[in-house]
Scaffold this motif. Structure first.
Motif, PDB file in Angstrom:
ATOM      1  N   TYR A   3      26.755 -33.127 -14.117  1.00 44.95           N
ATOM      2  CA  TYR A   3      26.373 -34.502 -14.169  1.00 44.95           C
ATOM      3  C   TYR A   3      26.340 -35.183 -12.870  1.00 44.95           C
ATOM      4  N   LYS A   5      25.987 -38.783 -10.909  1.00 39.51           N
ATOM      5  CA  LYS A   5      26.114 -40.407 -11.196  1.00 39.51           C
ATOM      6  C   LYS A   5      24.791 -40.921 -10.487  1.00 39.51           C
ATOM      7  N   ALA A   6      23.903 -41.647 -11.266  1.00 40.32           N
ATOM      8  CA  ALA A   6      22.624 -42.257 -10.769  1.00 40.32           C
ATOM      9  C   ALA A   6      22.815 -43.035  -9.473  1.00 40.32           C
ATOM     10  N   GLU A  25      24.046 -44.709 -21.100  1.00 36.52           N
ATOM     11  CA  GLU A  25      23.824 -43.366 -22.082  1.00 36.52           C
ATOM     12  C   GLU A  25      23.482 -42.270 -20.800  1.00 36.52           C
ATOM     13  N   THR A  26      23.676 -41.174 -21.369  1.00 41.60           N
ATOM     14  CA  THR A  26      23.444 -39.899 -20.777  1.00 41.60           C
ATOM     15  C   THR A  26      21.948 -39.472 -21.014  1.00 41.60           C
ATOM     16  N   ILE A  27      20.968 -39.323 -19.958  1.00 38.22           N
ATOM     17  CA  ILE A  27      19.907 -38.933 -20.273  1.00 38.22           C
ATOM     18  C   ILE A  27      19.414 -37.638 -19.484  1.00 38.22           C
ATOM     19  N   TYR A  28      18.605 -36.945 -19.957  1.00 38.08           N
ATOM     20  CA  TYR A  28      17.993 -35.597 -19.352  1.00 38.08           C
ATOM     21  C   TYR A  28      16.825 -35.908 -18.763  1.00 38.08           C
TER      22      TYR A  28
END
Length: 87
Positions: A3, A5-6, A25-28
């Motif tokens: 993962y 961080k954006a 939220e976690t997005i793929y």
């Protein structure tokens, strides 16, 4: 899959736009079709299996039986049949 961080990789304007749809939220985000690799390509497993299958086909053409190949390669008889009879 790691993962990230954006905020570490995306511009602030893009993060603001994404936050209109998703927050916390976690997005793929999938790869593009052009960058997709078939199973085992990166690890080399695909090549190992292809080489093994070529050896099995050659041995079968040279007179080895399906039962012998199944024992030698620790495979089910049906699996050996799929390999030796495939094009």
């Amino acid at each position: 899959m790691a993962y990230v961080k954006a905020t570490a990789i995306l511009p602030e304007e893009l993060i603001s736009e994404i936050q209109k749809y998703v927050q916390g939220e976690t997005i793929y985000i999938p790869k593009t079709v052009a960058s997709h690799q078939k199973w085992g390509t990166r690890s080399g497993t695909r090549k190992l299996i292809d080489d093994r299958n070529a050896l099995m086909k050659r041995a079968f053409k040279n007179g080895r039986t399906i039962d012998q190949l199944a024992d030698e390669y620790y495979l089910a008889i049906e699996t050996v049949k799929k390999v030796v009879y495939s094009k």
